[in-house]
Design a protein around this motif. Sequence first.
Motif, PDB file in Angstrom:
ATOM      1  N   THR A   1       0.803  -1.231   0.000  1.00  0.00           N
ATOM      2  CA  THR A   1       0.000   0.000   0.000  1.00  0.00           C
ATOM      3  C   THR A   1       0.834   1.278   0.000  1.00  0.00           C
ATOM      4  OG1 THR A   1      -0.082   0.088   2.411  1.00  0.00           O
ATOM      5  CG2 THR A   1      -1.846  -1.140   1.293  1.00  0.00           C
ATOM      6  N   SER A   2       2.108   1.183   0.319  1.00  0.00           N
ATOM      7  CA  SER A   2       3.002   2.341   0.515  1.00  0.00           C
ATOM      8  C   SER A   2       2.563   3.202   1.694  1.00  0.00           C
ATOM      9  CB  SER A   2       3.105   3.196  -0.754  1.00  0.00           C
ATOM     10  OG  SER A   2       3.691   2.459  -1.786  1.00  0.00           O
TER      11      SER A   2
ATOM     12  N   SER B   1      -0.685   6.930   1.028  1.00  0.00           N
ATOM     13  CA  SER B   1       0.411   6.351   0.255  1.00  0.00           C
ATOM     14  C   SER B   1       1.530   7.379   0.115  1.00  0.00           C
ATOM     15  CB  SER B   1      -0.070   5.939  -1.132  1.00  0.00           C
ATOM     16  OG  SER B   1      -0.944   4.850  -1.042  1.00  0.00           O
TER      17      SER B   1
END
Length: 80
Positions: free
Chosen positions: A5-6, A63
């Motif tokens: 997902t960052s 993100s």
Amino acid sequence: MDATTSWPSAELLITNRSSKTSNYIVNVEFVDASGKRLGEAFTATNNLAPRQQAEETAQGLDSINVKIKCRVTEVTRYAS
């Protein structure tokens, strides 16, 4: 940082240095190399006895795709 997902996260060690069982809320921010704020998160732990420690994760929900630093921005403690 979560590879899928960052989303950034901060691993925290919360230590109760008071003489009373306490609850804690810890706020963190995620910043880039220039200090620009990119996101934030918080975590909490309850009923932490005197001298007791708790490992907690503050999980961001934005993100972020650059190298970041984590900063603790606020800690709130109150007796349980």
